[in-house]
Design an enzyme around this catalytic site. Structure first.
Site, PDB file in Angstrom:
ATOM      1  N   ASP A   8       0.873  -1.168   0.000  1.00 42.22           N
ATOM      2  CA  ASP A   8       0.000   0.000   0.000  1.00 42.22           C
ATOM      3  C   ASP A   8       0.915   1.225   0.000  1.00 42.22           C
ATOM      4  O   ASP A   8       2.067   1.124  -0.449  1.00 42.22           O
ATOM      5  CB  ASP A   8      -0.934  -0.049   1.200  1.00 42.22           C
ATOM      6  CG  ASP A   8      -2.268   0.648   0.948  1.00 42.22           C
ATOM      7  OD1 ASP A   8      -2.343   1.461   0.016  1.00 42.22           O
ATOM      8  OD2 ASP A   8      -3.231   0.382   1.679  1.00 42.22           O
ATOM      9  N   GLU A  10       0.014   4.431   2.345  1.00 41.92           N
ATOM     10  CA  GLU A  10      -0.225   5.347   3.461  1.00 41.92           C
ATOM     11  C   GLU A  10       0.660   5.045   4.667  1.00 41.92           C
ATOM     12  O   GLU A  10       0.857   5.912   5.525  1.00 41.92           O
ATOM     13  CB  GLU A  10      -1.699   5.319   3.872  1.00 41.92           C
ATOM     14  CG  GLU A  10      -2.649   5.935   2.864  1.00 41.92           C
ATOM     15  CD  GLU A  10      -3.125   4.941   1.805  1.00 41.92           C
ATOM     16  OE1 GLU A  10      -3.981   5.327   0.982  1.00 41.92           O
ATOM     17  OE2 GLU A  10      -2.644   3.792   1.810  1.00 41.92           O
ATOM     18  N   HIS A  60      -2.105   0.027  -4.098  1.00 46.07           N
ATOM     19  CA  HIS A  60      -2.520   1.362  -3.661  1.00 46.07           C
ATOM     20  C   HIS A  60      -3.183   2.136  -4.787  1.00 46.07           C
ATOM     21  O   HIS A  60      -2.676   2.178  -5.919  1.00 46.07           O
ATOM     22  CB  HIS A  60      -1.306   2.145  -3.154  1.00 46.07           C
ATOM     23  CG  HIS A  60      -1.602   3.583  -2.859  1.00 46.07           C
ATOM     24  ND1 HIS A  60      -2.375   3.977  -1.789  1.00 46.07           N
ATOM     25  CD2 HIS A  60      -1.247   4.724  -3.510  1.00 46.07           C
ATOM     26  CE1 HIS A  60      -2.478   5.299  -1.780  1.00 46.07           C
ATOM     27  NE2 HIS A  60      -1.806   5.772  -2.814  1.00 46.07           N
ATOM     28  N   HIS A 116      -8.358   4.316   6.791  1.00 42.26           N
ATOM     29  CA  HIS A 116      -9.547   4.004   6.013  1.00 42.26           C
ATOM     30  C   HIS A 116      -9.597   2.499   5.852  1.00 42.26           C
ATOM     31  O   HIS A 116      -8.634   1.790   6.167  1.00 42.26           O
ATOM     32  CB  HIS A 116      -9.545   4.704   4.644  1.00 42.26           C
ATOM     33  CG  HIS A 116      -8.422   4.311   3.747  1.00 42.26           C
ATOM     34  ND1 HIS A 116      -7.147   4.807   3.881  1.00 42.26           N
ATOM     35  CD2 HIS A 116      -8.380   3.454   2.698  1.00 42.26           C
ATOM     36  CE1 HIS A 116      -6.358   4.296   2.962  1.00 42.26           C
ATOM     37  NE2 HIS A 116      -7.085   3.447   2.219  1.00 42.26           N
ATOM     38  N   GLU A 135      -7.466  -3.271   6.573  1.00 39.46           N
ATOM     39  CA  GLU A 135      -7.251  -3.984   5.313  1.00 39.46           C
ATOM     40  C   GLU A 135      -6.388  -5.223   5.519  1.00 39.46           C
ATOM     41  O   GLU A 135      -6.599  -6.250   4.863  1.00 39.46           O
ATOM     42  CB  GLU A 135      -6.644  -3.021   4.290  1.00 39.46           C
ATOM     43  CG  GLU A 135      -7.649  -1.956   3.869  1.00 39.46           C
ATOM     44  CD  GLU A 135      -7.066  -0.863   3.001  1.00 39.46           C
ATOM     45  OE1 GLU A 135      -5.870  -0.952   2.618  1.00 39.46           O
ATOM     46  OE2 GLU A 135      -7.803   0.094   2.691  1.00 39.46           O
TER      47      GLU A 135
END
Length: 274
Positions: A8, A10, A60, A116, A135
C-alpha cells in the site's frame, strides 16, 4: 522460497497527507520513491535470509505507483487498477510467506494516520468474527484460504496492533507513530528501511514457526456503512445479509469466498460515486 508482497502507501514513513500518495499530487513522485525504498528493504532482508523469488502486488489507489525496474531482487510486478482479488491478487498456495508493506490503520481505529478501510466514502467499520479489522485483517482471509502465513507488516503502531489480532506471530516494522489522522512522527527514511530490512530477515528466518492467520471458521465479516444507500446496494449481492439500516454481514466456511464477496461490495459501492 517465494515471498508475496502486497504494498500500500499510506504506511510509508513520512506520509501524512493524501497529496503525498495520490496520483497528481505535488509531492506524489517523491513519496513513491520512499515507498519503493521500503519495499526494496523488505526484499533485501528476505533475500539475506534465503528468499529467492518475489512478487510485488501494487495495491494502492490505481495500483500503478512503482517503477518496475527500480524493484530489488528481480521481483515480479503485478499492477493495474482492476484486479478481481484486489490487494491479494497473485497469491496462491505456492508462496511461502506474505509481507504487507506500507499498510495503514482501519477506518474504525483511533486516529491512525490516513486511516480508512478499502473505500472510506462507504465503510465506517469492518469486523472479522467480531474483531475490528483493517485492510490487513480482511486480506488475511485470502492468506487463510491458501494457508500462507503473513509474517511481516510495516506501517504505524495501530496497523501493527490491528494486524497482530489475526496474525499473532507476525514481525512488525513500526516506522511511524500517529498523532492524529493527519499527523505522525516518522522515523528517518533510512532508519525506516533499516528496520524493515531487519524485520523482514527475521520473519523469513523464523518461517518454520509461522502459521496461517488465526481466523476461526465459519467466518462472519461485519460491515458498517456510512449511508443507507451503500447498505441497500450491498444487500443485493448474493451472500450479503442486511442486519440494519447501516449494517450487513457476510458469513460462511470459505474465507476466500467471504473475501471475494466483500470485494464485490467494494466495487459496487464505488460505482455509486465513480
Amino acid at each position: 522460497m517465494k515471498i508475496f508482497i502486497s504494498s500500500d502507501m499510506e504506511g510509508t514513513a513520512g506520509v501524512v497527507d493524501w497529496d503525498q500518495c495520490i496520483v497528481g499530487g505535488a509531492q506524489y513522485p517523491y513519496y513513491t520513491d520512499l515507498l519503493t525504498g521500503e519495499i526494496n528493504a523488505a526484499i533485501e532482508g528476505a533475500a539475506q535470509a534465503g528468499a529467492t523469488e518475489f512478487l510485488v502486488n501494487d495495491a494502492h489507489s490505481k495500483m500503478a505507483n512503482l517503477k518496475p525496474d527500480a524493484l530489488a531482487g528481480r521481483a515480479g510486478y503485478l499492477s493495474g487498477r482492476y484486479k478481481p482479488m484486489y490487494m491479494m491478487q497473485g497469491l496462491d498456495e505456492s508462496f511461502d510467506a506474505i509481507f504487507l508493506v506500507s499498510y495503514h490503520g482501519s477506518m474504525g481505529s483511533r486516529g491512525s494516520v490516513l486511516s480508512h478501510t478499502y473505500f472510506p466514502t462507504a465503510f465506517a467499520e469492518v469486523t472479522v468474527n467480531g474483531v475490528v479489522a483493517g485492510e490487513a485483517g480482511i486480506n488475511a482471509l485470502v492468506a487463510a484460504a491458501y494457508q500462507v502465513p503473513i509474517v511481516l507488516v510495516s506501517g504505524d503502531a495501530t496497523t501493527a496492533e490491528e494486524t497482530a489480532r489475526f496474525c499473532p506471530r507476525i514481525e512488525t516494522a513500526v516506522v511511524k507513530r500517529s498523532v492524529s489522522r493527519f499527523a505522525a512522527e516518522s522515523l528517518h527514511p533510512a532508519a525506516a528501511r533499516d528496520l524493515i530490512r531487519e524485520r523482514a530477515r527475521s520473519a523469513v528466518e523464523g518461517l518454520k514457526d509461522a502459521g496461517p492467520p488465526d481466523i476461526a471458521l465459519p467466518v462472519t465479516l461485519g460491515i458498517w456503512f456510512r449511508s443507507s444507500d451503500y447498505c441497500e446496494l450491498a444487500a443485493r449481492i448474493a451472500g450479503v445479509e442486511r442486519t440494519g439500516d447501516l449494517s450487513a454481514t457476510i458469513t460462511g466456511d470459505d474465507p476466500l469466498r467471504i473475501y471475494q464477496t466483500f470485494i464485490t461490495v467494494v466495487l459496487l459501492c464505488r460505482g455509486l460515486v465513480e
